[in-house]
Design an enzyme around this catalytic site. Structure first.
Site, short mmCIF file in Angstrom:
data_model
loop_
_atom_site.label_atom_id
_atom_site.label_comp_id
_atom_site.label_asym_id
_atom_site.label_seq_id
_atom_site.Cartn_x
_atom_site.Cartn_y
_atom_site.Cartn_z
N GLY A 1 0.86 -1.18 0.00
CA GLY A 1 0.00 0.00 0.00
C GLY A 1 0.89 1.22 0.00
O GLY A 1 2.02 1.16 -0.47
N GLU A 2 0.42 2.33 0.55
CA GLU A 2 1.26 3.51 0.69
C GLU A 2 1.76 3.58 2.12
O GLU A 2 0.97 3.76 3.05
CB GLU A 2 0.50 4.78 0.31
N SER A 3 3.08 3.46 2.30
CA SER A 3 3.64 3.40 3.66
C SER A 3 3.32 4.69 4.42
O SER A 3 3.08 4.65 5.63
CB SER A 3 5.14 3.16 3.60
N CYS B 1 6.51 -4.95 0.61
CA CYS B 1 6.61 -3.62 -0.01
C CYS B 1 6.44 -2.50 1.02
O CYS B 1 7.36 -2.23 1.76
CB CYS B 1 5.63 -3.50 -1.17
N ILE C 1 6.33 -3.47 -7.46
CA ILE C 1 5.54 -2.30 -7.83
C ILE C 1 6.04 -1.07 -7.08
O ILE C 1 5.92 -0.99 -5.86
CB ILE C 1 4.05 -2.56 -7.53
N ARG C 2 6.64 -0.13 -7.81
CA ARG C 2 7.26 1.04 -7.16
C ARG C 2 8.02 0.56 -5.92
O ARG C 2 7.89 1.13 -4.83
CB ARG C 2 6.19 2.07 -6.79
N HIS D 1 5.57 -8.56 -4.02
CA HIS D 1 4.20 -8.87 -3.57
C HIS D 1 3.82 -10.31 -3.89
O HIS D 1 3.12 -10.55 -4.87
CB HIS D 1 3.20 -7.95 -4.28
N GLU E 1 1.60 -11.88 -2.56
CA GLU E 1 0.13 -11.97 -2.43
C GLU E 1 -0.58 -11.72 -3.76
O GLU E 1 -1.77 -11.99 -3.88
CB GLU E 1 -0.36 -11.00 -1.34
#
Lengths: 295, 198
Positions: B46-48, B78, B136-137, B172, B174
């Protein structure tokens, strides 16, 4: 060990990471920082928020690359940007700038009134708007890796977003109840590819993340959209056209996470000052409605 | 063993499905009382920045930090890796992490979304089968402290690391149907750590 970029999994996966979050429209680096500090999962860089596009009229286009780059430099969260429907050169420009997602958006003036962009050609993922399931599946068929309900941007009136979420959700539920041999006709009626229709019927959901957009202006609006099954929320004019953007932005982030808890939504709604004034969608002449753009 | 998934923002659903496939019935954790119920925790992608901020606003930042310090097994993918790192580079000004894992992580180290990729990796769990890894990023680990073992690398950058109780991956698992990493977390990290405590 070969590394493959721009695969379906990488594009759709990026949207999965945004789930449960709020993506905010910003027009400069300062607003982008306010959004990031408030807990936004991404920002949408554009020159004018939809409310201003509406007020000022004229042709709305892709933003100035300088402005997008300033925003990219200002924040660590993903930066999205809008291209006109069908304007694949604007999309290539945005990809070359390294934006993290392109919104092929009805908020800008369409460049092509028949075709959307062939999104499979790109490494960068696309999000597209939809008012119903058929439209969503046509966009996915063209390569969209994320869908948002359209709503009516720049109004602060949540009724169209509500209508589109109900429509998409209702059509998915109806598909799931169909017999296998009825899905061919369902595909014909939805004007969508059979394979995608079958996938949605079996899984009971879109194959990509579904956000909602258009007219969301308050924490309660955001929570309402989450309870309608949205994976997350875009807020355009609602934040920076209001009295206290930083506080309203943070409040919408809280309400999006804790949408099931009315007490949290109540607390988030306290003392936010003036919301954007808003326009009733019903008062908008039909030719001025943005949600009708895209097909 | 009760395993929670921190469910403030991010790809919670995918971690929940992966854990179910490993025979775990996970609990979604948003509050302090939900955190108190679990023996181990997964921090999703997600966004940390968003996840850290929501944790603070809703009063579970400190409780999670303390549980980690007290030996709760945690897996982070991530954003979850960033949240477990003692130190981060290219962070948002003032960005906080739960910490506990003696590593320095560079955020978005592989670049922006256009640079995101998937590849097949060797994961050092005793199997020689490659694992599908989706970045991803993604961050990478820039510095590894004593007591931290590197389990996978890309271009000589560590992308999977563990300590006695903590596991972190830049990628990821998942998002794929291969649940090897989740199983590794349950069997090789969480179970031994919890048995030791008892």
């Amino acid at each position: 060990m070969s590394e493959v970029k721009g695969t379906g999994r990488v594009k759709r996966g990026m949207a999965e990471m945004l789930k449960g979050g709020v993506i905010m429209d910003v027009v400069n680096a300062e607003q982008a920082k306010i959004a990031e500090d408030a807990g936004a999962v991404a920002v949408m860089a554009l020159e004018r928020v939809p409310a201003d596009i509406r007020a000022q009229g004229g042709v709305a286009r892709m933003s100035d690359p300088d402005m997008i780059e300033k925003i990219q430099a200002a924040v660590s969260i993903p930066v999205m940007a809008k291209a006109r429907i069908g304007h694949f050169v604007e999309a290539k420009v945005l990809q070359s700038l390294g934006v993290d997602y392109i919104d092929e958006s009805e908020v800008l003036t369409p460049a092509d009134y028949e075709n959307h962009i062939d999104k499979w050609e790109f490494t960068v993922p696309f999000v597209c708007g939809a008012t119903n399931l058929g439209e969503a599946l046509r966009r996915i068929n063209e390569g969209a890796a994320m869908i948002r309900s359209k709503g009516e941007a720049g109004t602060g009136d949540v009724s169209n977003a509500m209508q589109h979420m109900r429509k998409i959700g209702g059509e998915i539920r109806r598909l799931s109840s169909k017999r296998e041999d009825e899905l061919y006709v369902a595909a014909k009626e939805l004007q969508a590819p059979y394979e995608l229709v079958k996938e949605v019927a079996h899984n009971g959901k879109l194959p990509v993340v579904l956000f909602t957009a258009g007219g969301i202006a308050t924490p309660a609006d955001a929570a309402l959209m989450m309870s309608m099954g949205a994976d997350g929320v875009f807020i355009g004019s609602g934040i920076f056209k209001s009295g206290n953007p930083a506080q309203r932005a943070a409040a919408c982030v809280k309400a999006t996470t804790f949408w099931q808890d009315a007490k949290v939504v109540a607390d988030a709604s306290r003392g936010l000052g003036e919301a954007m004034v808003g326009i009733n969608v019903a008062d908008l002449p039909v030719p001025h409605r943005l949600a009708d753009r895209g097909w | 063993m009760k395993v929670g998934v921190l469910s403030l923002q991010g790809d919670v659903r995918e971690h929940v499905s992966a854990l179910i496939a490993c025979g775990i019935n996970p609990i979604e954790v948003r509050t302090g009382s939900e955190l108190a119920e679990v023996d181990a925790l997964v921090l999703p992608g997600g966004e940390s920045t968003t996840i850290a901020q929501l944790s603070e606003i809703f009063g579970i930042f400190e409780p999670i930090k303390q549980r980690i310090a007290a030996g709760m097994p945690v897996y982070g993918s991530c954003a979850g890796m960033i949240l477990l790192a003692d130190s981060i580079l290219d962070a948002k000004q003032g960005q906080k992490t739960f910490g506990g894992l003696d590593i320095t992580v560079r955020r978005n180290a592989f670049g922006r979304q256009v640079d995101s990729f998937e590849t097949d990796l060797i994961f050092d769990d005793g199997s020689s089968d490659l694992i599908k890894a989706v970045f991803i990023r993604a961050p990478w680990v820039e510095k590894v402290g004593a007591g931290v073992k590197v389990l996978a690398v890309v271009d000589s950058h560590p992308v999977a690391v563990r300590s006695t109780t903590l596991l972190a991956t830049s990628f990821h698992p998942e998002l794929t149907a291969d649940h090897r990493i989740h199983r590794y977390f349950i069997e090789e990290v969480a179970k031994p750590a919890l048995e030791k405590v008892q």
